[in-house]
Design a protein around this motif. Structure first.
Motif, PDB file in Angstrom:
ATOM      1  N   ARG A 161       0.821  -1.182   0.045  1.00 61.38           N
ATOM      2  CA  ARG A 161       0.049  -0.037   0.057  1.00 61.38           C
ATOM      3  C   ARG A 161       0.765   1.355   0.057  1.00 61.38           C
ATOM      4  NH1 ARG A 161      -5.482  -1.341   3.319  1.00 61.38           N
ATOM      5  NH2 ARG A 161      -5.946  -3.488   2.083  1.00 61.38           N
ATOM      6  N   LEU A 162       2.059   1.037   0.742  1.00 65.33           N
ATOM      7  CA  LEU A 162       2.836   2.360   0.701  1.00 65.33           C
ATOM      8  C   LEU A 162       3.693   2.361  -0.809  1.00 65.33           C
ATOM      9  CD1 LEU A 162       4.595   2.206   3.950  1.00 65.33           C
ATOM     10  CD2 LEU A 162       3.103   3.843   3.324  1.00 65.33           C
ATOM     11  N   ASP A 163       3.731   1.382  -1.302  1.00 64.92           N
ATOM     12  CA  ASP A 163       4.427   1.480  -2.896  1.00 64.92           C
ATOM     13  C   ASP A 163       3.016   2.128  -3.931  1.00 64.92           C
ATOM     14  OD1 ASP A 163       6.492   0.253  -4.740  1.00 64.92           O
ATOM     15  OD2 ASP A 163       4.559  -0.692  -5.538  1.00 64.92           O
ATOM     16  N   SER A 164       2.000   1.614  -3.449  1.00 61.89           N
ATOM     17  CA  SER A 164       0.872   2.111  -4.257  1.00 61.89           C
ATOM     18  C   SER A 164       0.588   3.692  -4.229  1.00 61.89           C
ATOM     19  CB  SER A 164      -0.427   1.489  -3.962  1.00 61.89           C
ATOM     20  OG  SER A 164      -1.444   2.043  -4.572  1.00 61.89           O
ATOM     21  N   LEU A 165       1.158   4.182  -2.803  1.00 64.48           N
ATOM     22  CA  LEU A 165       1.071   5.755  -2.787  1.00 64.48           C
ATOM     23  C   LEU A 165       2.180   6.391  -3.295  1.00 64.48           C
ATOM     24  CD1 LEU A 165      -0.518   7.666  -1.049  1.00 64.48           C
ATOM     25  CD2 LEU A 165       1.258   7.187   0.904  1.00 64.48           C
ATOM     26  N   ILE A 166       3.457   5.654  -3.471  1.00 63.94           N
ATOM     27  CA  ILE A 166       4.470   6.269  -4.014  1.00 63.94           C
ATOM     28  C   ILE A 166       4.298   6.077  -5.552  1.00 63.94           C
ATOM     29  CG2 ILE A 166       7.003   5.651  -4.652  1.00 63.94           C
ATOM     30  CD1 ILE A 166       7.071   4.388  -1.812  1.00 63.94           C
ATOM     31  N   ARG A 167       3.684   5.264  -6.205  1.00 64.86           N
ATOM     32  CA  ARG A 167       3.199   5.078  -7.558  1.00 64.86           C
ATOM     33  C   ARG A 167       2.574   6.280  -8.291  1.00 64.86           C
ATOM     34  NH1 ARG A 167       8.230   3.290  -8.216  1.00 64.86           N
ATOM     35  NH2 ARG A 167       8.452   1.155  -7.132  1.00 64.86           N
ATOM     36  N   VAL A 168       1.732   6.893  -7.297  1.00 65.23           N
ATOM     37  CA  VAL A 168       0.690   7.922  -7.716  1.00 65.23           C
ATOM     38  C   VAL A 168       1.259   8.713  -8.781  1.00 65.23           C
ATOM     39  CG1 VAL A 168      -0.690   9.642  -7.065  1.00 65.23           C
ATOM     40  CG2 VAL A 168      -0.957   7.574  -5.899  1.00 65.23           C
ATOM     41  N   SER A 169       2.546   9.232  -8.486  1.00 64.85           N
ATOM     42  CA  SER A 169       2.991  10.363  -9.068  1.00 64.85           C
ATOM     43  C   SER A 169       3.807   9.952 -10.470  1.00 64.85           C
ATOM     44  CB  SER A 169       4.291  11.023  -8.390  1.00 64.85           C
ATOM     45  OG  SER A 169       5.350   9.868  -8.354  1.00 64.85           O
ATOM     46  N   PHE A 189      -4.621   4.016   5.476  1.00 62.86           N
ATOM     47  CA  PHE A 189      -5.348   4.158   6.854  1.00 62.86           C
ATOM     48  C   PHE A 189      -6.176   3.021   7.413  1.00 62.86           C
ATOM     49  CE2 PHE A 189      -5.317   9.137   5.952  1.00 62.86           C
ATOM     50  CZ  PHE A 189      -4.424   9.350   6.696  1.00 62.86           C
ATOM     51  N   GLN A 190      -6.859   2.219   6.308  1.00 66.79           N
ATOM     52  CA  GLN A 190      -7.392   1.336   6.719  1.00 66.79           C
ATOM     53  C   GLN A 190      -6.851  -0.101   7.231  1.00 66.79           C
ATOM     54  OE1 GLN A 190      -9.738   0.434   3.125  1.00 66.79           O
ATOM     55  NE2 GLN A 190     -11.250   2.150   3.351  1.00 66.79           N
ATOM     56  N   LEU A 191      -5.604  -0.152   6.782  1.00 69.87           N
ATOM     57  CA  LEU A 191      -4.567  -1.250   7.057  1.00 69.87           C
ATOM     58  C   LEU A 191      -4.261  -0.758   8.716  1.00 69.87           C
ATOM     59  CD1 LEU A 191      -3.077  -3.741   6.718  1.00 69.87           C
ATOM     60  CD2 LEU A 191      -1.276  -2.267   5.960  1.00 69.87           C
ATOM     61  N   LEU A 192      -3.866   0.522   8.704  1.00 74.49           N
ATOM     62  CA  LEU A 192      -3.478   1.108  10.197  1.00 74.49           C
ATOM     63  C   LEU A 192      -4.706   1.200  11.073  1.00 74.49           C
ATOM     64  CD1 LEU A 192      -0.787   3.511   9.076  1.00 74.49           C
ATOM     65  CD2 LEU A 192      -0.477   1.140   9.837  1.00 74.49           C
ATOM     66  N   GLN A 193      -5.913   0.682  10.646  1.00 69.63           N
ATOM     67  CA  GLN A 193      -7.036   0.957  11.543  1.00 69.63           C
ATOM     68  C   GLN A 193      -7.305   2.457  12.208  1.00 69.63           C
ATOM     69  OE1 GLN A 193      -9.500  -1.586  12.122  1.00 69.63           O
ATOM     70  NE2 GLN A 193      -8.458  -2.381  10.437  1.00 69.63           N
ATOM     71  N   MET A 194      -6.931   3.425  11.342  1.00 70.60           N
ATOM     72  CA  MET A 194      -6.806   4.731  11.983  1.00 70.60           C
ATOM     73  C   MET A 194      -7.553   5.721  10.945  1.00 70.60           C
ATOM     74  SD  MET A 194      -3.098   5.979  11.056  1.00 70.60           S
ATOM     75  CE  MET A 194      -3.224   7.852  11.084  1.00 70.60           C
ATOM     76  N   ARG A 195      -8.004   6.746  11.578  1.00 68.79           N
ATOM     77  CA  ARG A 195      -8.710   7.897  10.862  1.00 68.79           C
ATOM     78  C   ARG A 195      -8.472   9.149  11.717  1.00 68.79           C
ATOM     79  NH1 ARG A 195     -12.990   6.017  14.048  1.00 68.79           N
ATOM     80  NH2 ARG A 195     -14.027   7.550  15.084  1.00 68.79           N
ATOM     81  N   ILE A 196      -8.388  10.366  10.731  1.00 66.47           N
ATOM     82  CA  ILE A 196      -8.320  11.708  11.421  1.00 66.47           C
ATOM     83  C   ILE A 196      -9.446  12.430  11.696  1.00 66.47           C
ATOM     84  CG2 ILE A 196      -7.091  13.966  10.945  1.00 66.47           C
ATOM     85  CD1 ILE A 196      -5.145  12.205   9.346  1.00 66.47           C
ATOM     86  N   GLU A 197      -9.656  12.900  12.684  1.00 67.20           N
ATOM     87  CA  GLU A 197     -10.919  13.586  13.162  1.00 67.20           C
ATOM     88  C   GLU A 197     -10.559  15.086  13.282  1.00 67.20           C
ATOM     89  OE1 GLU A 197     -12.692  12.037  16.609  1.00 67.20           O
ATOM     90  OE2 GLU A 197     -13.553  10.350  15.600  1.00 67.20           O
ATOM     91  N   ASN A 198     -11.325  15.950  13.022  1.00 71.80           N
ATOM     92  CA  ASN A 198     -11.223  17.391  12.939  1.00 71.80           C
ATOM     93  C   ASN A 198     -10.131  17.875  12.250  1.00 71.80           C
ATOM     94  OD1 ASN A 198     -13.585  17.430  14.831  1.00 71.80           O
ATOM     95  ND2 ASN A 198     -12.100  17.051  16.489  1.00 71.80           N
ATOM     96  N   GLY A 199      -9.900  17.171  11.212  1.00 70.06           N
ATOM     97  CA  GLY A 199      -8.741  17.596  10.362  1.00 70.06           C
ATOM     98  C   GLY A 199      -9.308  18.146   9.145  1.00 70.06           C
ATOM     99  N   GLY A 200      -8.327  17.955   7.941  1.00 75.97           N
ATOM    100  CA  GLY A 200      -8.708  18.441   6.526  1.00 75.97           C
ATOM    101  C   GLY A 200      -9.314  17.362   5.769  1.00 75.97           C
ATOM    102  N   ARG A 201      -9.885  17.457   4.563  1.00 71.89           N
ATOM    103  CA  ARG A 201     -10.101  16.599   3.601  1.00 71.89           C
ATOM    104  C   ARG A 201      -9.815  16.733   2.355  1.00 71.89           C
ATOM    105  NH1 ARG A 201     -16.198  17.342   3.935  1.00 71.89           N
ATOM    106  NH2 ARG A 201     -15.665  19.232   4.284  1.00 71.89           N
ATOM    107  N   LEU A 202      -9.445  15.563   1.715  1.00 68.31           N
ATOM    108  CA  LEU A 202      -9.319  15.390   0.231  1.00 68.31           C
ATOM    109  C   LEU A 202     -10.394  14.857  -0.475  1.00 68.31           C
ATOM    110  CD1 LEU A 202      -5.295  14.571   0.174  1.00 68.31           C
ATOM    111  CD2 LEU A 202      -6.456  16.817   0.199  1.00 68.31           C
ATOM    112  N   ARG A 203     -10.847  15.595  -1.484  1.00 62.89           N
ATOM    113  CA  ARG A 203     -12.008  14.854  -2.213  1.00 62.89           C
ATOM    114  C   ARG A 203     -11.464  14.898  -3.597  1.00 62.89           C
ATOM    115  NH1 ARG A 203     -17.277  17.573  -1.194  1.00 62.89           N
ATOM    116  NH2 ARG A 203     -16.944  16.874   0.850  1.00 62.89           N
ATOM    117  N   GLY A 204     -11.800  13.569  -4.299  1.00 58.73           N
ATOM    118  CA  GLY A 204     -11.662  13.392  -5.825  1.00 58.73           C
ATOM    119  C   GLY A 204     -12.099  14.480  -6.502  1.00 58.73           C
ATOM    120  N   GLY A 205     -11.421  14.811  -7.796  1.00 60.04           N
ATOM    121  CA  GLY A 205     -12.042  16.179  -8.549  1.00 60.04           C
ATOM    122  C   GLY A 205     -13.122  15.986  -9.439  1.00 60.04           C
ATOM    123  N   SER A 206     -13.117  14.741 -10.088  1.00 64.34           N
ATOM    124  CA  SER A 206     -14.180  14.504 -11.185  1.00 64.34           C
ATOM    125  C   SER A 206     -14.597  13.075 -11.347  1.00 64.34           C
ATOM    126  CB  SER A 206     -13.754  15.098 -12.462  1.00 64.34           C
ATOM    127  OG  SER A 206     -12.367  14.054 -12.609  1.00 64.34           O
TER     128      SER A 206
END
Length: 279
Positions: A161-169, A189-206
């Protein structure tokens, strides 16, 4: 040996075999001598007769006497079996207790680190119990280990999953990279069983990616938010590895993969195709 195999010595077949076999053989030999040897003679209770009796029947007497050491051996074997049962029960209880203590210590450890990961109103929320089951898949009431093996699925999936994140670029321009970025972050985040509350959000553009959304650490712009979020991910991985002793090579991934160059490349690829929202 399992505890349900326990039987008292007096009901153990080996004891009665140790007693009965020598006495049975001795009785057969005694009767053979009694009815076939003419030297037995008339019944007599004098000292000479008693000495003669011992001389005539010394073989069956010796055979019958073997019951004493045989019983002693059987008793020793039974004690050994009983000790094995007790040791097995003690080990089982130790595994059971150590598993529960270790699991509770992990949950407590994760919870104690949460407040240090983010500041202000932002919070990192973990499902620590589920995370423990992923990191220690073999641990349970019958098995326990302190270190998480580097080959376990949790760590190999984290690599992927980290490799997938690296390959985005590196994705082609005709691929919706904003959606790939969000999906990759969600996967981590799902693998690490974590989420961020009261932070920012990224949303797909199209298109379909517009429904994808992931919580991130707040920054004054997208590059800062991504940088802080990736930094948080590695803080969590470092925290887990320090407890699990899996010797996960996160430092190489952080320095050679998810570095400043990656951040710049991803930002250039998604800056017009992703929405960065502050809650």
């Amino acid at each position: 040996m399992r505890a349900e195999n326990h039987v008292p010595l007096k009901r153990w077949y080996g004891l009665w075999l140790a007693i009965g076999l020598p006495f049975g053989i001795a009785l057969v030999v005694f009767l053979s001598i009694l009815f076939s040897d003419a030297a037995v003679g008339e019944r007599c209770y004098t000292s000479i007769c008693c000495a003669n009796f011992v001389a005539l029947f010394k073989v069956p007497i010796a055979i019958a006497g073997l019951a004493i050491p045989a019983v002693a051996i059987v008793a020793a074997i039974h004690r050994s079996d009983e000790a094995a049962i007790q040791i097995q029960e003690a080990l089982s209880n130790n595994v059971f207790g150590n598993y529960l203590k270790h699991r509770a210590a992990f949950v407590e450890y994760v919870d104690s680190k949460v407040d240090r990961l983010l500041s202000d109103k932002m919070r990192v929320v973990f499902d620590a119990a589920a995370l423990y089951e992923h990191i220690y898949p073999r641990n349970g009431y019958a098995y326990f280990e302190v270190c998480s093996n580097r080959s376990y699925q949790f760590w190999t999936t984290l690599d992927a999953r980290l490799d997938s994140l690296i390959r985005v670029s590196e994705l082609p321009e005709d691929v919706e990279r904003s959606g790939a970025l969000i999906a990759s972050l969600l996967g981590v985040f799902q693998l690490l069983q974590m989420r961020i509350e009261n932070g920012g959000r990224l949303r797909g553009g199209s298109g379909l990616n517009e429904s994808l959304e992931v919580g991130v650490v707040i920054g004054h712009d997208l590059p800062v938010a991504l940088n802080k979020t990736v930094g948080l991910i590695f803080d969590v991985i470092k925290m887990l590895d320090s407890f699990a002793a899996a010797e996960y090579d996160y430092e190489t991934i952080e320095s050679e993969g998810l570095n400043v160059h990656w951040l710049r490349s991803v930002h250039d690829a998604v800056k017009n195709k992703i929405k960065y929202l502050k809650e």
